[in-house]
Design a protein around this motif. Structure first.
Motif, PDB file in Angstrom:
ATOM      1  N   GLU A 126       0.839  -1.203   0.000  1.00 46.44           N
ATOM      2  CA  GLU A 126       0.000   0.000   0.000  1.00 46.44           C
ATOM      3  C   GLU A 126       0.876   1.255   0.000  1.00 46.44           C
ATOM      4  O   GLU A 126       0.611   2.211  -0.745  1.00 46.44           O
ATOM      5  N   GLU A 127       1.910   1.242   0.795  1.00 46.57           N
ATOM      6  CA  GLU A 127       2.789   2.409   0.882  1.00 46.57           C
ATOM      7  C   GLU A 127       3.519   2.664  -0.445  1.00 46.57           C
ATOM      8  O   GLU A 127       3.655   3.808  -0.884  1.00 46.57           O
TER       9      GLU A 127
ATOM     10  N   VAL B 239      -2.398 -11.130 -10.749  1.00 43.85           N
ATOM     11  CA  VAL B 239      -2.408 -10.287  -9.561  1.00 43.85           C
ATOM     12  C   VAL B 239      -3.815  -9.770  -9.254  1.00 43.85           C
ATOM     13  O   VAL B 239      -4.652  -9.621 -10.154  1.00 43.85           O
ATOM     14  N   VAL B 240      -4.045  -9.507  -7.982  1.00 40.96           N
ATOM     15  CA  VAL B 240      -5.337  -8.987  -7.521  1.00 40.96           C
ATOM     16  C   VAL B 240      -5.097  -7.885  -6.488  1.00 40.96           C
ATOM     17  O   VAL B 240      -4.001  -7.737  -5.961  1.00 40.96           O
ATOM     18  N   GLY B 241      -6.158  -7.158  -6.221  1.00 44.49           N
ATOM     19  CA  GLY B 241      -6.087  -6.096  -5.221  1.00 44.49           C
ATOM     20  C   GLY B 241      -5.940  -4.741  -5.871  1.00 44.49           C
ATOM     21  O   GLY B 241      -5.605  -4.634  -7.051  1.00 44.49           O
TER      22      GLY B 241
ATOM     23  N   PRO C 256      -5.891  -3.033  -0.275  1.00 44.12           N
ATOM     24  CA  PRO C 256      -5.164  -1.786  -0.571  1.00 44.12           C
ATOM     25  C   PRO C 256      -3.805  -2.012  -1.227  1.00 44.12           C
ATOM     26  O   PRO C 256      -3.105  -1.052  -1.538  1.00 44.12           O
ATOM     27  N   TYR C 257      -3.429  -3.257  -1.424  1.00 43.02           N
ATOM     28  CA  TYR C 257      -2.139  -3.607  -2.032  1.00 43.02           C
ATOM     29  C   TYR C 257      -2.379  -4.522  -3.228  1.00 43.02           C
ATOM     30  O   TYR C 257      -3.515  -4.952  -3.471  1.00 43.02           O
ATOM     31  N   ILE C 258      -1.300  -4.818  -3.970  1.00 42.80           N
ATOM     32  CA  ILE C 258      -1.382  -5.740  -5.099  1.00 42.80           C
ATOM     33  C   ILE C 258      -0.695  -7.040  -4.709  1.00 42.80           C
ATOM     34  O   ILE C 258       0.468  -7.028  -4.299  1.00 42.80           O
TER      35      ILE C 258
END
Ligand code: IMP
Ligand code: MG
Length: 181
Positions: free
Chosen positions: A14-15, A153-155, A168-170
């Motif tokens: 996320e960051e 990939v998801v997110g 909030p991340y991949i």
């Protein structure tokens, strides 16, 4: 925090996403400053979160519009793309920036670029959050968030069969979570 059992690992945190968005938004704002309002064209559904976070960081006038696309037939056969939802606004003589979540084969964005260019915008560029490494090497991407491995990939807007969009991340999906489906 425990990782979802279907995830192999987190590929982009996320960051990392939020920091990269600061950089991309600054670069885009600089490049278009003084050119009037630009049109951000988000490709549904995958780009909805990216669009929201990117647009809020832009310091230039802009408005948003969306398209929904789906590819015909098999993923492995490059072909035409079907428009499920078209833009509301006319983009003739406008500066247009395509906002896309991911480029895999490049088929979708290539076809979309061709379609939008035919409407004679003042300019057409793209900002893409992720691109799979070694794929779509001939597809021009003007602003790129991250190169990622060639895995599913998801997110952060991206899904597998409509699931996992809101992380909030991949994350990389475990192959056993999608093989055979
Ligand atoms: P392309 O036409 O092969 O470049 O594929 C682009 C579209 O396929 C993207 O806009 C996504 O909707 C979808 N896609 C490709 N790879 C992934 C992935 O790893 N996760 C989620 N969606 C993906
Ligand atoms: Mg997409």
């Amino acid at each position: 925090m425990a990782l979802h059992s279907e995830f192999e690992r987190i590929l982009v945190t996320e960051e990392e996403i939020q920091n990269r968005l600061d950089e991309l938004a600054a670069e885009i704002s600089d490049d278009y400053r003084g050119k009037g309002s630009i049109v951000l064209v988000g490709i549904l559904k995958g780009s909805y979160m990216f669009m929201a976070d990117l647009a809020r960081r832009l310091t230039i006038p802009h408005y948003i519009d969306f398209m929904a696309l789906s590819s015909y037939g098999s993923k492995t056969v490059s072909g035409a793309v079907r428009v499920l939802l078209d833009l509301r606004a006319d983009i003739y003589d406008k500066h247009v920036l395509i906002v896309e979540d991911i480029v895999d084969t490049g088929n979708t964005i290539d076809y979309l670029s061709m379609m939008l260019n035919a409407r004679n915008p003042a300019s057409l560029k793209s900002v893409v959050l992720t691109r799979k490494v070694g794929k779509a090497i001939n597809t021009p991407v003007d602003y790129l968030g991250f190169e990622i491995p060639d895995v599913w990939v998801v997110g952060y807007g991206l899904d597998f069969a409509e699931r996992h969009r809101t992380w909030p991340y991949i994350a990389e999906l475990k192959p056993e979570a999608y093989s055979g489906k």
